[in-house]
Write a protein that holds these residues in place. Structure first.
Motif, PDB file in Angstrom:
ATOM      1  N   PRO A 303       0.814  -1.229   0.000  1.00 22.04           N
ATOM      2  CA  PRO A 303       0.000   0.000   0.000  1.00 22.04           C
ATOM      3  C   PRO A 303       0.844   1.275   0.000  1.00 22.04           C
ATOM      4  CG  PRO A 303      -0.099  -1.081   2.144  1.00 22.04           C
ATOM      5  CD  PRO A 303       0.573  -2.032   1.210  1.00 22.04           C
ATOM      6  N   ILE A 304       2.042   1.216   0.619  1.00 23.33           N
ATOM      7  CA  ILE A 304       2.902   2.411   0.618  1.00 23.33           C
ATOM      8  C   ILE A 304       3.294   2.762  -0.809  1.00 23.33           C
ATOM      9  CG2 ILE A 304       5.158   3.311   1.315  1.00 23.33           C
ATOM     10  CD1 ILE A 304       4.936   1.623   3.846  1.00 23.33           C
ATOM     11  N   GLY A 306       1.814   1.857  -3.553  1.00 23.78           N
ATOM     12  CA  GLY A 306       0.636   2.289  -4.319  1.00 23.78           C
ATOM     13  C   GLY A 306       0.235   3.717  -4.001  1.00 23.78           C
ATOM     14  N   ALA A 307       0.272   4.068  -2.716  1.00 16.70           N
ATOM     15  CA  ALA A 307      -0.102   5.419  -2.311  1.00 16.70           C
ATOM     16  C   ALA A 307       0.868   6.459  -2.864  1.00 16.70           C
ATOM     17  CB  ALA A 307      -0.147   5.498  -0.781  1.00 16.70           C
ATOM     18  N   VAL A 308       2.170   6.132  -2.854  1.00 11.59           N
ATOM     19  CA  VAL A 308       3.176   7.062  -3.388  1.00 11.59           C
ATOM     20  C   VAL A 308       2.912   7.355  -4.857  1.00 11.59           C
ATOM     21  CG1 VAL A 308       5.612   7.263  -4.006  1.00 11.59           C
ATOM     22  CG2 VAL A 308       4.977   6.502  -1.721  1.00 11.59           C
ATOM     23  N   GLN A 309       2.622   6.311  -5.603  1.00 16.67           N
ATOM     24  CA  GLN A 309       2.394   6.494  -7.036  1.00 16.67           C
ATOM     25  C   GLN A 309       1.109   7.286  -7.312  1.00 16.67           C
ATOM     26  OE1 GLN A 309       2.605   2.383  -8.160  1.00 16.67           O
ATOM     27  NE2 GLN A 309       4.814   2.442  -8.535  1.00 16.67           N
ATOM     28  N   LEU A 310       0.086   7.107  -6.461  1.00 13.61           N
ATOM     29  CA  LEU A 310      -1.154   7.892  -6.615  1.00 13.61           C
ATOM     30  C   LEU A 310      -0.923   9.362  -6.265  1.00 13.61           C
ATOM     31  CD1 LEU A 310      -3.802   5.439  -5.116  1.00 13.61           C
ATOM     32  CD2 LEU A 310      -3.573   6.116  -7.508  1.00 13.61           C
ATOM     33  N   LEU A 311      -0.180   9.593  -5.174  1.00 15.62           N
ATOM     34  CA  LEU A 311       0.089  10.966  -4.750  1.00 15.62           C
ATOM     35  C   LEU A 311       0.920  11.726  -5.773  1.00 15.62           C
ATOM     36  CD1 LEU A 311       0.810  10.397  -0.942  1.00 15.62           C
ATOM     37  CD2 LEU A 311      -1.141  11.612  -1.936  1.00 15.62           C
ATOM     38  N   LYS A 314      -1.311  13.577  -7.924  1.00 13.39           N
ATOM     39  CA  LYS A 314      -2.197  14.562  -7.300  1.00 13.39           C
ATOM     40  C   LYS A 314      -1.458  15.762  -6.722  1.00 13.39           C
ATOM     41  CE  LYS A 314      -5.952  11.382  -6.169  1.00 13.39           C
ATOM     42  NZ  LYS A 314      -6.892  10.926  -5.120  1.00 13.39           N
ATOM     43  N   GLU A 328       9.446   6.536  -3.179  1.00  8.33           N
ATOM     44  CA  GLU A 328       9.196   5.401  -4.067  1.00  8.33           C
ATOM     45  C   GLU A 328      10.470   4.574  -4.264  1.00  8.33           C
ATOM     46  OE1 GLU A 328       7.471   4.457  -8.567  1.00  8.33           O
ATOM     47  OE2 GLU A 328       7.857   6.517  -7.932  1.00  8.33           O
TER      48      GLU A 328
END
Length: 654
Positions: A303-304, A306-311, A314, A328
């Protein structure tokens, strides 16, 4: 066999097969024993407690309570603990034999039973038991039977002489450690002749300076009259051994302590097998723990990442993008560490193809020559045309060799020699018996050796553990050798390591060969190995087991053999038999006079002498040092009987 000639020895035989009981019963009765029988473990324990037999023949494989459990319960009971137990079994695995012996059994008899062997072993262990009882009651007998000091010491000598036929060392020393008696078993174990040992100080003769020993043995001996335990000792040839030692305090007619009777049994090989087994168990436990931790870390990292790539999509500002890139990158790096841990814990899966490891070694050689310091000399020794093939993953085995070479480089910060080699080897039963991960059959052995700092003995057992490293912070993760062992095991192989401080380190990677033709030829056509014609071979090695096995192999193929345990003895024997000796087989690393000095001395005595140099850890520098017209070949340890015979035939006919 009995201290009372009118009394028959009582034997309890335990087996769940009626026909086995009947046949063994009839045979032992005809041999003048009183025989009791039991068909299961429970009844065997009850009969032993009631009848107290002199010896128990115990089957291993039985329903409900097997032989091992029955033996454990017998040894836990004070009334039956001293009864000798001999296992009857078809088991042949060393680990199973070690388990039985560790429970207190005195011997194994392999099924199907040979009556002559059964009778011989029974007689030996009954004699040993009676003698041991005699030693335990030494004080009482001395008070009753011996009236003067000389007669008491003569009695001890007579009793100890009865054990000369065994491998046990029997030693009598006074209270100042001066040796008074030294039997043939002691001569065989320690290599000191009786005339050399008598009068010497036992502490100086049998112990290496600085090696810690039990501190409470003398106090227990004074309080109870006896002591037993394990001792770390040394032979005349500076070989370290471990003995199971039993001490009995001998008193004079007035009851004052006068001497100590010692019975020592060599358990070095047994302890080595136990250490291998425990090391394998520990590595398996570490692997299980590492696998669980890695699984949880992967769950946390997913999840870390995945969250980094989403952020990153944004938050567009430049500073945040830099921070997210760093986050990342380090998350992926952590995931790679986890992957390495899993490769140790679960092994490494990959696509297996038929490989010729010689080409992998040539690739590694090019990488090393381009990237390593020029102060490191790099050599390879690869018989490409003769090497058998293996089934493996080229990328993974490339990683194995690279990791070992990088470790070798780091061990030589000021330069040295790195050597990579490969050769075929047939692992025989003797080799497999001493290496629990090895199986009889054809292998390729890849060797990576260096002339670096060496590995301290106290950390050798830990070097494959994940995250264990001796390198400075930031210089290593401790996962390199963990990955190596995981890859090698997943290929069905194993690793042996030899290292000496200040001399260097050698890793031998054994991988099963898949060359069917070579395998079948080696197994089915042993007669193709060239035989000798009575030539005399001088074998020089400080290891007893190597001398013995080499002698057996050579004599089986028509050679005559004389043995020397060091260079001094070799030179003396060569002077006596120079005209008869065809070839000298010399170990390079020996105490007293090393192999290099021995070779030079033999060359001065006879410039035409033919020599085969043998070594378990030989750098290219050492090879150059021992090379010459007389040294016809170099044979690396461990060598199979086939390799030895082929090399010897080649040298004799050169």
């Amino acid at each position: 066999m009995s201290t009372d000639s009118s009394r028959k020895n009582v034997i309890l035989i335990v087996d769940d097969t009626p026909i086995n009981l009947e046949m063994l019963f009839d045979f032992l009765v005809s041999a003048d024993f009183k025989v009791l029988v039991a068909c299961d473990g429970e009844s065997a324990i009850e009969k032993a407690q009631y009848a107290l037999p002199d010896l128990i023949l115990l089957d291993v494989v039985m329903p409900d309570i097997n032989g091992f459990e029955a033996c454990r319960r017998l040894k836990a009971d004070a009334s039956t603990r001293d009864i000798p137990v001999i296992f009857m079994t078809a088991l042949s695995e060393p680990v199973q034999r070690v388990e039985g012996l560790s429970l207190g059994a005195v011997d194994y008899i392999t099924k199907p039973l040979q009556h002559e062997e059964v009778l011989a072993r029974i007689k030996i262990h009954l004699s040993l038991r009676n003698l041991y009882k005699t030693l335990q009651t030494q004080n009482l007998r001395l008070e009753q039977e011996i009236q003067e000091r000389l007669r008491s010491e003569e009695k001890i000598r007579e009793q100890a002489a009865l054990l000369d036929i065994t491998t046990d060392a029997i030693i009598v020393r006074d209270l100042n450690y001066q040796i008074l008696y030294w039997n043939q078993g002691a001569e065989r174990l320690y290599k000191w002749k009786a005339e050399e040992a008598l009068g010497k100080n036992a502490k100086e003769l049998l112990y290496r300076a600085g090696v810690s020993q039990p501190q409470d043995n003398l106090k227990i001996l004074a309080d109870k009259g006896e002591w037993q335990g394990e001792l770390y000792q040394v032979t005349k040839e500076s070989k370290d051994i471990i003995v199971s030692s039993r001490w009995t305090l001998v008193r004079d007619p007035e009851g004052k302590p006068k001497s100590i009777l010692t019975v020592n049994t060599d358990i070095t090989e047994k302890k080595q097998l136990e250490a291998q087994f425990l090391r394998a168990q520990r590595m398996e436990s570490i692997g299980t723990l590492a696998s669980g931790i890695a699984h949880d870390l992967n769950n946390a990292l997913t999840p870390i990442l995945g969250a980094v790539q989403l952020l990153a999509h944004k938050i567009p500002d430049e500073q945040s993008q830099r921070l997210l890139t760093i986050l990342e990158k380090n998350t992926k790096r952590s995931a790679e560490f986890v992957k390495q841990v899993l490769s140790f814990a679960r092994g490494v899966e990959g696509e297996r193809t038929t490989l010729q490891v010689g080409y992998l070694i040539l690739e590694i050689e090019q990488i090393a020559k381009q990237t390593f310091s020029r102060a490191i000399e790099i050599f390879t020794d690869i018989p490409l045309l003769d090497l058998w093939t293996i089934s493996g993953d080229a990328t993974q085995l490339h990683q194995v060799l690279l990791n070992l070479c990088v470790n070798a480089r780091d061990a030589m910060p000021r330069g040295g020699t790195l050597e990579i080699s490969a050769r075929n080897i047939w692992i025989d039963e003797n080799f497999a018996r001493l290496n629990i991960e090895a199986k009889v059959g054809p292998y390729i052995v890849m060797t990576v050796s260096d002339t670096g700092m060496g590995i301290p003995k106290e950390i050798i057992d830990r070097i494959y553990e994940p995250f264990f490293t001796t390198k400075k912070i930031g210089k290593g993760t401790g996962l390199g050798l963990s990955t190596v062992i995981g890859i090698v095991k997943s290929h069905g192989g194993f690793i042996n390591l030899v290292s000496e401080l200040g001399i260097g380190t050698e890793f031998k990677v054994y991988l099963p060969a898949t060359d069917v033709a070579a395998t079948e030829s080696t197994q089915d056509n042993p007669h193709e190995i060239p035989s000798g014609h009575g030539e005399l071979i001088l074998v020089v090695d400080d290891e007893d087991s190597i001398r013995d096995i080499t002698k057996i192999a050579l004599e089986a193929y028509g050679y005559k053999v004389i043995l020397a345990s060091d260079g001094v003895e070799a030179v003396a024997l060569y002077a006596q038999h120079q005209e008869e000796i065809s070839v000298v087989l010399v170990d390079i690393m020996m105490p007293v006079m090393d192999g290099t000095t021995t070779i030079r001395t033999l060359q001065k005595m006879n410039p035409q002498v033919k020599i085969i140099a043998v070594s378990g850890l030989m750098s290219s520098t050492k090879k150059i040092e021992v090379s010459g017209k007389s040294v016809k070949s170099i044979l690396p340890k461990p060598y199979s009987s086939e390799e030895l015979l082929l090399k010897l035939h080649s040298v004799i006919n050169s």
